[in-house]
Design a protein around this motif. Structure first.
Motif, PDB file in Angstrom:
ATOM      1  N   MET A   1       0.829  -1.206   0.000  1.00 53.17           N
ATOM      2  CA  MET A   1       0.000   0.000   0.000  1.00 53.17           C
ATOM      3  C   MET A   1       0.867   1.261   0.000  1.00 53.17           C
ATOM      4  O   MET A   1       0.574   2.226  -0.708  1.00 53.17           O
ATOM      5  CB  MET A   1      -0.944   0.002   1.205  1.00 53.17           C
ATOM      6  N   LEU A   2       1.936   1.256   0.767  1.00 56.61           N
ATOM      7  CA  LEU A   2       2.835   2.408   0.797  1.00 56.61           C
ATOM      8  C   LEU A   2       3.532   2.604  -0.543  1.00 56.61           C
ATOM      9  O   LEU A   2       3.695   3.738  -1.011  1.00 56.61           O
ATOM     10  CB  LEU A   2       3.853   2.255   1.930  1.00 56.61           C
ATOM     11  N   THR A   3       3.925   1.508  -1.183  1.00 54.27           N
ATOM     12  CA  THR A   3       4.552   1.588  -2.499  1.00 54.27           C
ATOM     13  C   THR A   3       3.569   2.121  -3.533  1.00 54.27           C
ATOM     14  O   THR A   3       3.915   2.980  -4.360  1.00 54.27           O
ATOM     15  CB  THR A   3       5.083   0.199  -2.931  1.00 54.27           C
TER      16      THR A   3
ATOM     17  N   ILE B   1       1.602   6.573  -6.999  1.00 50.33           N
ATOM     18  CA  ILE B   1       0.529   7.491  -7.414  1.00 50.33           C
ATOM     19  C   ILE B   1       0.979   8.933  -7.244  1.00 50.33           C
ATOM     20  O   ILE B   1       0.769   9.766  -8.132  1.00 50.33           O
ATOM     21  CB  ILE B   1      -0.762   7.206  -6.613  1.00 50.33           C
ATOM     22  N   ARG B   2       1.627   9.240  -6.134  1.00 44.15           N
ATOM     23  CA  ARG B   2       2.119  10.599  -5.915  1.00 44.15           C
ATOM     24  C   ARG B   2       3.154  10.983  -6.961  1.00 44.15           C
ATOM     25  O   ARG B   2       3.145  12.099  -7.465  1.00 44.15           O
ATOM     26  CB  ARG B   2       2.719  10.724  -4.523  1.00 44.15           C
ATOM     27  N   ALA B   3       4.046  10.059  -7.275  1.00 42.79           N
ATOM     28  CA  ALA B   3       5.078  10.350  -8.277  1.00 42.79           C
ATOM     29  C   ALA B   3       4.432  10.597  -9.639  1.00 42.79           C
ATOM     30  O   ALA B   3       4.870  11.469 -10.401  1.00 42.79           O
ATOM     31  CB  ALA B   3       6.077   9.195  -8.360  1.00 42.79           C
TER      32      ALA B   3
END
Length: 58
Positions: free
Chosen positions: A45-47, A52-54
């Motif tokens: 989930m963190l990855t 998504i942010r990148a």
């Protein structure tokens, strides 16, 4: 009472959108100490969130 994996995965997902309560954070932390599968899910989930942010920054 110990969280089930289903409850832990819901909290992992919820933590992406809101700040968890102290009780939720402690319960989740205790569950993650003993559950390798949920630690793996949290890492995924963190990855995903970082990807998504990148993508948004491009």
């Amino acid at each position: 009472m110990m969280l089930s994996c289903r409850e832990a995965s819901r909290l992992i997902s919820a933590a992406m959108d809101r700040k968890l309560s102290r009780y939720e954070r402690v319960s989740l932390s205790l569950h993650l100490l003993i559950c390798r599968n949920c630690r793996h899910f949290e890492g995924q989930m963190l990855t995903l969130r970082a990807g998504i942010r990148a993508g948004r920054e491009r």
